[in-house]
Design a protein around this motif. Structure first.
Motif, short mmCIF file in Angstrom:
data_model
loop_
_atom_site.label_atom_id
_atom_site.label_comp_id
_atom_site.label_asym_id
_atom_site.label_seq_id
_atom_site.Cartn_x
_atom_site.Cartn_y
_atom_site.Cartn_z
N PHE A 1 0.85 -1.20 -0.13
CA PHE A 1 -0.13 -0.11 0.05
C PHE A 1 0.72 1.29 -0.13
CE2 PHE A 1 -2.60 -3.44 1.49
CZ PHE A 1 -3.88 -2.84 0.60
N ARG A 18 -0.82 10.10 2.34
CA ARG A 18 -1.18 8.64 2.05
C ARG A 18 -0.62 7.78 3.07
NH1 ARG A 18 -1.62 7.50 -3.71
NH2 ARG A 18 -2.69 5.62 -2.85
N PRO A 19 -1.36 6.92 3.63
CA PRO A 19 -2.63 6.16 2.88
C PRO A 19 -3.63 7.19 3.30
CG PRO A 19 -1.78 4.91 4.93
CD PRO A 19 -0.75 6.01 4.63
N SER A 22 -9.35 6.07 1.17
CA SER A 22 -9.78 5.14 0.19
C SER A 22 -8.39 4.10 0.41
CB SER A 22 -9.65 5.81 -1.28
OG SER A 22 -9.48 4.75 -2.01
N ASP A 23 -7.21 4.42 0.41
CA ASP A 23 -6.05 3.45 0.89
C ASP A 23 -6.48 2.57 1.90
OD1 ASP A 23 -4.64 4.44 -1.38
OD2 ASP A 23 -3.79 5.93 0.21
N GLN A 154 -1.14 10.46 -8.64
CA GLN A 154 -1.44 9.65 -7.47
C GLN A 154 -1.45 8.24 -8.09
OE1 GLN A 154 -4.26 10.81 -4.48
NE2 GLN A 154 -5.13 8.55 -4.56
N GLN A 156 -2.48 4.07 -7.45
CA GLN A 156 -3.34 3.34 -6.77
C GLN A 156 -2.35 1.99 -6.11
OE1 GLN A 156 -6.47 4.07 -6.37
NE2 GLN A 156 -5.90 5.96 -7.35
N PRO A 157 -3.01 1.63 -5.07
CA PRO A 157 -2.32 0.53 -4.34
C PRO A 157 -2.66 -0.74 -5.09
CG PRO A 157 -4.02 1.57 -2.76
CD PRO A 157 -4.06 2.14 -4.06
#
Length: 161
Positions: A1, A18-19, A22-23, A154, A156-157
């Motif tokens: 992540f 971050r995270p 959403s993460d 950005q 995405q994981p």
């Protein structure tokens, strides 16, 4: 992540925040899937290992990557000296609280000698910089600028189960 990059600063933000929510939601869902997989397994041999070497790297937009690599090459050729470890920029600001010592995973900072970092042990993770509540520790690397400038989009994981 994905998390905030260790070189991220107020001046050169890299994945700040971050995270994010959403993460964290994705991480929680991933944890639930792992738990279900373990609970429903008949035996250990049904929990197959994941060969991480076979995991496809996330796609990286070519232009930002090319721009970054070009700047890294230019930086290396310029002979600009690169910092070898974080340091205490203003010694009067350091309170010798020892938080940098506790947070350093490599043991590069010694209690009682918080003003110095053992460059041979330092892995440049910047845990000491992030931990310092007085902002006495810094790691001013040109790579922070390059990362911040070249990789603004950005990511995405990615999870594999």
């Amino acid at each position: 992540f994905i998390g905030e990059h260790s070189y991220s600063t107020d001046e050169h933000p890299i994945a700040v925040g971050r995270p994010d929510d959403s993460d964290l939601a994705l991480a929680a869902e991933f944890g639930k899937k792992i738990r279900k997989k373990i609970e429903t397994a008949d035996a250990m041999d049904t929990l197959y290992p994941v060969d991480v070497r076979a995991i496809k790297r996330p796609s990286q937009p070519f232009i930002p990557l090319f721009r970054f690599l070009r700047k890294v090459i230019k930086l290396r050729k310029s002979g600009t000296p690169l910092p070898r470890a974080p340091w205490v920029e203003n010694e009067s600001v350091c309170t010798h609280c020892g938080l940098c010592v506790v947070r350093c995973p490599a043991g590069a900072i010694t209690k009682g000698d918080e003003l110095h970092t053992d460059e041979s042990k330092c892995i440049k993770c910047c845990a000491c910089v992030k931990a310092c509540t007085k902002k006495a520790r810094v790691y001013d690397t040109p790579f922070a600028t390059l990362l911040s400038d070249c990789f603004k989009k950005q990511k995405q994981p990615q999870t594999i189960l």
